[in-house]
Design a protein around this motif. Structure first.
Motif, short mmCIF file in Angstrom:
data_model
loop_
_atom_site.label_atom_id
_atom_site.label_comp_id
_atom_site.label_asym_id
_atom_site.label_seq_id
_atom_site.Cartn_x
_atom_site.Cartn_y
_atom_site.Cartn_z
N ARG A 1 3.35 -0.77 10.48
CA ARG A 1 1.93 -1.04 10.24
C ARG A 1 1.19 -1.26 11.55
NH1 ARG A 1 -0.67 -6.12 6.74
NH2 ARG A 1 -2.81 -5.83 7.47
N ASN B 1 -2.42 0.16 13.50
CA ASN B 1 -3.52 -0.79 13.44
C ASN B 1 -4.08 -1.05 14.83
OD1 ASN B 1 -5.22 -2.82 12.29
ND2 ASN B 1 -3.83 -4.36 13.13
N ALA C 1 -5.11 6.42 7.80
CA ALA C 1 -4.87 5.80 9.11
C ALA C 1 -4.17 6.76 10.06
CB ALA C 1 -4.04 4.53 8.93
N PHE D 1 -5.90 -1.36 9.71
CA PHE D 1 -5.00 -0.96 8.63
C PHE D 1 -4.58 -2.19 7.84
CE2 PHE D 1 -0.66 1.26 7.79
CZ PHE D 1 -1.11 1.73 6.57
#
Length: 418
Positions: A285, A289, A385, A398
């Protein structure tokens, strides 16, 4: 040499028109390159080529129209480059807009349905297990194979339309049962199980699986037994974006994986099992991000793949629980079919009054719709994303749907530290 039926020969000789003759010539050459010895009948197609990528795509489809082409099986259309229901949202070049509209219209002239959605599995008629299809659009392919148990290879632009015009496809790859067994196992160690705040982890898992699996067929163990279709949708879309995944098996959840042995077809995996920890998901993740808590936000975009009715219900719930009104633009991509149902129930009107902009027929990461692209745009979609920074030049925050809503009402990025 490709084995052809008498009907195939009739098509090649042009006895049913020049358009299917051209389409079958392309299919026969493609089948040879794919290692197929024959073609098979399909019962449906989903076409990706209605998204405008240049003059060549328009020339090809308009030639088929001039030659009298008509699809021979029920055929749905993926997103185009325009929201035809909300044309005022388009912020791009007028010449591009005109060409994109011509391409979408040309596909309709061939007899395709005006669905314009990347989630055809959310339409009224869904494929059944074992049904042979020729689908394009990466997330639709992986959903059809994995969640529905239908059968399709990854068909790209033009090949998908050739299959629709002839009702035929190469008999190889994932059309064949023995090619559908899993090849690489992903064992989840401590996957989040609490509903309402776990959507981001399915997207992160998909990104990780795609990166590690590449073109292999992954088998995933340890997902919560109450995993929803929307969560599987997010997983598959992300895996098909970061890798070439066209089919995955979730043990105990997806139809071809009642247990690990069945998912593997009694065979040994091609590589060692990948153990996926929560820390690994957090790292995946974090790689997409670009935001920290408190950073200013310019917009939110969700619905990639297109939002379902259940996701809209979850969005309404989060908006009702939010501490105030939306302070930034909030875009939700969905299909006409879902929008019509939202309008009939009054949900669409409520959402729009609350500041939500519903987008149909296209998606905000491929079409110039978002008003402000200088700054952070937040999404809960691994696919969005993954692609949006290169496609439309935005920086991505994100987070899960709850984090998206809470951030939108604050005007600043908010992450649930729990």
């Amino acid at each position: 040499m490709i084995e052809l039926t008498e009907t195939d020969w009739q098509l090649l000789r042009g006895e049913r028109g020049q358009a299917p003759a051209l389409a079958l010539r392309i299919l026969v050459r493609s089948a040879a390159l794919m290692g197929a010895s024959r073609l098979l009948n399909i019962e449906g197609a989903h076409i990706d080529g209605c998204l405008y990528h240049g003059q060549a795509s328009l020339d090809f489809v308009e030639r088929l129209v001039r030659d009298g082409g008509k699809v021979m099986v029920p055929t749905t259309l993926n997103v185009g480059s325009l929201d035809l229901m909300h044309p005022e949202l388009f912020r791009g070049d007028k010449a591009l807009q005109s060409q994109a509209r011509r391409l979408m219209d040309a596909h309709l002239a061939l007899g395709c349905e005006s669905t314009f959605t990347c989630a055809p599995y959310q339409l009224k008629n869904r494929p059944r297990p074992g049904q042979q299809l020729a689908w394009a659009e990466s997330n639709a392919i992986v959903f059809a194979n994995s969640v529905l148990g239908a059968r399709t290879n990854r068909y790209g632009d033009f090949i998908d339309l050739c299959a629709a015009l002839t009702g035929r496809a190469p008999d190889c790859g994932l059309h064949v049962a023995e090619n559908r067994y899993g090849q690489l196992v992903f064992a989840l160690a401590d996957f989040p199980s609490v509903r309402g705040s776990r959507d981001i982890w399915y997207a992160a898992l998909g990104l990780l699986v795609g990166q590690r699996a590449g073109g292999l067929i992954p088998v995933i163990t340890g997902l919560p037994p109450d995993t929803s279709e929307d969560e599987l949708k997010a997983l598959g879309a992300a895996a098909a974006s970061s890798g070439a995944v066209a089919l995955f098996h979730a043990v105990g959840i997806t139809p071809e994986a009642p247990n690990l042995a069945a998912a593997l077809g009694g065979r040994r995996p091609l590589a060692a099992t990948v153990v996926v920890t929560r820390d690994a998901l957090k790292s995946t993740r974090a790689a997409l991000n670009r935001a920290r808590a408190g950073d200013s936000l310019v917009a939110v975009s969700v619905g990639t793949p297109h939002f379902s009715l259940a996701e809209f219900a979850a969005l309404e719930h989060e908006l009702d629980a939010a501490p105030g009104p939306l302070r930034v633009d909030f875009y939700v991509n969905t299909s006409r079919f879902i929008l019509w149902q939202l309008e009939a129930s009054g949900a669409a009107q409520r959402l729009m009054r609350g500041g939500v902009q519903i987008v149909t027929d296209t998606c905000t990461y491929i079409t110039p719709i978002i008003r402000h692209t200088r700054g952070l745009v937040m999404t809960n979609s691994g696919k969005w994303a993954h692609y949006a920074p290169a496609n439309i030049g935005v920086e991505v925050a994100f987070g899960g749907l709850r984090e998206c809503v809470q951030s939108a009402v604050r005007g600043k990025v908010w992450f649930d530290e729990r």
